[in-house]
Enzyme design. Structure first.
Site, PDB file in Angstrom:
ATOM      1  N   ALA A   1      48.759  15.036 -57.226  1.00 53.64           N
ATOM      2  CA  ALA A   1      49.818  15.645 -58.015  1.00 53.64           C
ATOM      3  C   ALA A   1      50.012  17.062 -57.507  1.00 53.64           C
ATOM      4  CB  ALA A   1      49.422  15.640 -59.482  1.00 53.64           C
TER       5      ALA A   1
ATOM      6  N   GLY B   1      46.282  12.011 -57.404  1.00 53.37           N
ATOM      7  CA  GLY B   1      47.420  11.122 -57.628  1.00 53.37           C
ATOM      8  C   GLY B   1      47.726  10.245 -56.422  1.00 53.37           C
TER       9      GLY B   1
ATOM     10  N   GLU C   1      39.987  15.715 -59.155  1.00 55.28           N
ATOM     11  CA  GLU C   1      40.563  16.462 -60.287  1.00 55.28           C
ATOM     12  C   GLU C   1      39.557  17.376 -60.977  1.00 55.28           C
ATOM     13  OE1 GLU C   1      41.085  13.281 -59.650  1.00 55.28           O
ATOM     14  OE2 GLU C   1      43.226  12.857 -59.777  1.00 55.28           O
TER      15      GLU C   1
ATOM     16  N   GLU D   1      45.385   7.405 -56.701  1.00 49.52           N
ATOM     17  CA  GLU D   1      45.888   6.572 -57.806  1.00 49.52           C
ATOM     18  C   GLU D   1      47.123   5.767 -57.387  1.00 49.52           C
ATOM     19  OE1 GLU D   1      45.858  10.213 -60.135  1.00 49.52           O
ATOM     20  OE2 GLU D   1      44.797   9.151 -61.722  1.00 49.52           O
TER      21      GLU D   1
HETATM   22  N1  DAK Z   1      49.721  20.067 -54.548  1.00 52.75           N
HETATM   23  C1  DAK Z   1      50.538  21.021 -54.028  1.00 52.75           C
HETATM   24  N2  DAK Z   1      50.465  21.445 -52.757  1.00 52.75           N
HETATM   25  C2  DAK Z   1      49.522  20.906 -51.964  1.00 52.75           C
HETATM   26  C3  DAK Z   1      48.634  19.905 -52.418  1.00 52.75           C
HETATM   27  C4  DAK Z   1      48.766  19.478 -53.782  1.00 52.75           C
HETATM   28  N3  DAK Z   1      48.012  18.510 -54.306  1.00 52.75           N
HETATM   29  N4  DAK Z   1      47.803  19.585 -51.414  1.00 52.75           N
HETATM   30  C5  DAK Z   1      48.167  20.323 -50.368  1.00 52.75           C
HETATM   31  N5  DAK Z   1      49.207  21.124 -50.707  1.00 52.75           N
HETATM   32  C6  DAK Z   1      49.898  22.095 -49.846  1.00 52.75           C
HETATM   33  C7  DAK Z   1      49.021  23.322 -49.586  1.00 52.75           C
HETATM   34  O1  DAK Z   1      49.110  24.222 -50.666  1.00 52.75           O
HETATM   35  C8  DAK Z   1      49.628  23.851 -48.313  1.00 52.75           C
HETATM   36  O2  DAK Z   1      50.823  24.535 -48.622  1.00 52.75           O
HETATM   37  P1  DAK Z   1      51.182  25.947 -47.864  1.00 52.75           P
HETATM   38  O3  DAK Z   1      50.047  26.847 -48.158  1.00 52.75           O
HETATM   39  O4  DAK Z   1      51.283  25.573 -46.400  1.00 52.75           O
HETATM   40  O5  DAK Z   1      52.483  26.346 -48.486  1.00 52.75           O
HETATM   41  C9  DAK Z   1      50.015  22.589 -47.566  1.00 52.75           C
HETATM   42  O6  DAK Z   1      50.108  21.557 -48.556  1.00 52.75           O
HETATM   43  C10 DAK Z   1      48.997  22.165 -46.532  1.00 52.75           C
HETATM   44  O7  DAK Z   1      47.736  22.093 -47.176  1.00 52.75           O
HETATM   45  P2  DAK Z   1      46.432  22.837 -46.609  1.00 52.75           P
HETATM   46  O8  DAK Z   1      46.806  24.070 -45.857  1.00 52.75           O
HETATM   47  O9  DAK Z   1      45.478  22.995 -47.737  1.00 52.75           O
HETATM   48  O10 DAK Z   1      45.908  21.736 -45.570  1.00 52.75           O
HETATM   49  P3  DAK Z   1      44.404  21.450 -45.136  1.00 52.75           P
HETATM   50  O11 DAK Z   1      44.482  20.484 -44.014  1.00 52.75           O
HETATM   51  O12 DAK Z   1      43.655  22.739 -44.909  1.00 52.75           O
HETATM   52  O13 DAK Z   1      43.722  20.743 -46.386  1.00 52.75           O
HETATM   53  C11 DAK Z   1      43.599  19.169 -48.193  1.00 52.75           C
HETATM   54  C12 DAK Z   1      44.191  19.489 -46.795  1.00 52.75           C
HETATM   55  C13 DAK Z   1      44.262  17.851 -48.661  1.00 52.75           C
HETATM   56  C14 DAK Z   1      42.090  18.947 -48.089  1.00 52.75           C
HETATM   57  C15 DAK Z   1      43.902  20.326 -49.164  1.00 52.75           C
HETATM   58  O14 DAK Z   1      45.299  20.627 -49.067  1.00 52.75           O
HETATM   59  C16 DAK Z   1      43.572  19.994 -50.585  1.00 52.75           C
HETATM   60  O15 DAK Z   1      42.417  19.996 -50.993  1.00 52.75           O
HETATM   61  N6  DAK Z   1      44.633  19.716 -51.385  1.00 52.75           N
HETATM   62  C17 DAK Z   1      44.475  19.442 -52.794  1.00 52.75           C
HETATM   63  C18 DAK Z   1      43.920  18.052 -52.983  1.00 52.75           C
HETATM   64  C19 DAK Z   1      43.700  17.779 -54.440  1.00 52.75           C
HETATM   65  O16 DAK Z   1      42.925  18.465 -55.117  1.00 52.75           O
HETATM   66  N7  DAK Z   1      44.376  16.773 -54.916  1.00 52.75           N
HETATM   67  C20 DAK Z   1      44.268  16.356 -56.309  1.00 52.75           C
HETATM   68  C21 DAK Z   1      45.357  17.080 -57.050  1.00 52.75           C
HETATM   69  S1  DAK Z   1      45.076  16.909 -58.778  1.00 52.75           S
HETATM   70  C22 DAK Z   1      47.462  14.752 -65.233  1.00 52.75           C
HETATM   71  C23 DAK Z   1      48.395  14.301 -64.354  1.00 52.75           C
HETATM   72  C24 DAK Z   1      48.050  14.121 -63.052  1.00 52.75           C
HETATM   73  C25 DAK Z   1      46.805  14.434 -62.617  1.00 52.75           C
HETATM   74  C26 DAK Z   1      45.890  14.910 -63.505  1.00 52.75           C
HETATM   75  C27 DAK Z   1      46.204  15.052 -64.825  1.00 52.75           C
HETATM   76  N8  DAK Z   1      47.837  14.975 -66.575  1.00 52.75           N
HETATM   77  C28 DAK Z   1      49.148  15.517 -66.832  1.00 52.75           C
HETATM   78  C29 DAK Z   1      46.913  14.695 -67.639  1.00 52.75           C
HETATM   79  C30 DAK Z   1      46.511  14.326 -61.247  1.00 52.75           C
HETATM   80  C31 DAK Z   1      45.908  15.362 -60.629  1.00 52.75           C
HETATM   81  C32 DAK Z   1      45.823  15.482 -59.191  1.00 52.75           C
HETATM   82  O17 DAK Z   1      46.267  14.698 -58.398  1.00 52.75           O
END
Ligand code: DAK
Length: 259
Positions: A65, A110, A133, A113
């Site tokens: 997400a 997400g 998360e 998921e």
């Molecule tokens: N959201 C927004 N932007 C993201 C992103 C994300 N999930 N993942 C990556 N990006 C963006 C980065 O901010 C970066 O943007 P700029 O800085 O270039 O503007 C660009 O994509 C490239 O990412 P990185 O520079 O970080 O690239 P790396 O190769 O160094 O790292 C990575 C890749 C995938 C390991 C890293 O980007 C990362 O850890 N990303 C986050 C992964 C993550 O934590 N995903 C889970 C998200 S939480 C709910 C509803 C939904 C959910 C929960 C609750 N409710 C309403 C109850 C679901 C939650 C999730 O999915």
């Protein structure tokens, strides 16, 4: 047709539809606009016999997400966001035809998921799965605590949801999160080839097999078997059953019409 600026692209390849989540600058993260575009794309799948879902760019299937968009949500907005995501993923899961996830990089949160809502998951060698998360102080909101348990078992799902650790492609196969790692050619091409293979089978039968499996998921065995009997009988009302069996007996290839 999807509009050119849409974060979700739809491509038709004969009986196969390919949906590409295409926001590579944000690693295809799911914001409201992307979820709505996916919702709209699912309405356009029509009578496709199989669907492939993949991510645009080189690095990610879907990195989760959209964290930037989520960071300022109020509890009421968070509930609406989760409701939207769950509704779209439920719709994807309930599509009548098989859906194959071609996981070409990060499938986190997400994104994991989204793969879990697909029938089959093929992984590129660089695929990375996980439910990180808890690292952000939240829990999975698009079905991760539910579908992950059903796919990999309760204890493995607990470990992944509690630690947030990443799972690489080979391990994903070992625990049942992915079907196999595609080592030759692109994972999208492999998924499309598999989709064509599915599309060549009796289309009504494939849909009914998916229906029987979905209806039986989590149901009592006897209820599931009763559903299977009914759907098996329904096959005998189709032209595809007559064609499939007479083609076999006539030693020729079947020409299914999907009716
Ligand atoms: N959201 C927004 N932007 C993201 C992103 C994300 N999930 N993942 C990556 N990006 C963006 C980065 O901010 C970066 O943007 P700029 O800085 O270039 O503007 C660009 O994509 C490239 O990412 P990185 O520079 O970080 O690239 P790396 O190769 O160094 O790292 C990575 C890749 C995938 C390991 C890293 O980007 C990362 O850890 N990303 C986050 C992964 C993550 O934590 N995903 C889970 C998200 S939480 C709910 C509803 C939904 C959910 C929960 C609750 N409710 C309403 C109850 C679901 C939650 C999730 O999915």
């Amino acid at each position: 047709m999807m509009d050119a600026a849409s974060p979700v692209r739809l491509e038709r390849l004969e009986h196969v539809v390919v949906l590409t989540l295409d926001r590579p600058k944000a690693l295809n993260a799911l914001d409201v606009a992307t979820l709505r575009a996916l919702d709209a794309a699912l309405d356009q799948v029509g009578d496709a016999r199989a669907v492939v879902v993949t991510g645009g760019g080189e690095k990610a299937f879907v990195a989760g997400a959209d964290i930037a968009a989520m960071s300022t949500l109020t509890p009421v907005e968070a509930a609406a966001f989760a409701t939207l995501g769950q509704r779209v993923f439920d719709k994807l899961e309930a599509l009548p035809m098989p859906v194959i996830a071609a996981v070409n990089g990060f499938a986190l949160g997400g994104g994991c998921e989204l793969a879990l809502a697909c029938d089959l998951v093929l992984a590129a060698p660089n695929a990375v799965f996980g439910q990180p998360e808890v690292k952000l102080g939240v829990i999975p909101g698009f079905g991760g605590t539910q579908r992950l348990v059903r796919r990999v078992g309760s204890m493995r799902a607990r470990e992944l949801c509690f630690t947030g650790r990443n799972v690489k492609a080979e391990e994903a196969v070992a625990i049942g999160l992915a079907l196999r790692v595609v080592t030759e050619g692109s994972v999208k091409d492999a998924a499309v080839a598999m989709a064509h293979q599915i599309a060549a089978q009796g289309p009504v039968a494939v849909r009914l097999a998916k229906r029987a499996i979905l209806d039986g998921d989590g149901a009592d065995l006897r209820v599931g078997l009763a559903g299977e009997r009914t759907l098996f009988a329904l096959c005998f009302a189709t032209a595809d059953q007559k064609e499939g069996m007479s083609a076999f007996l006539g030693k020729r290839a079947p020409a299914f019409t999907g009716s």
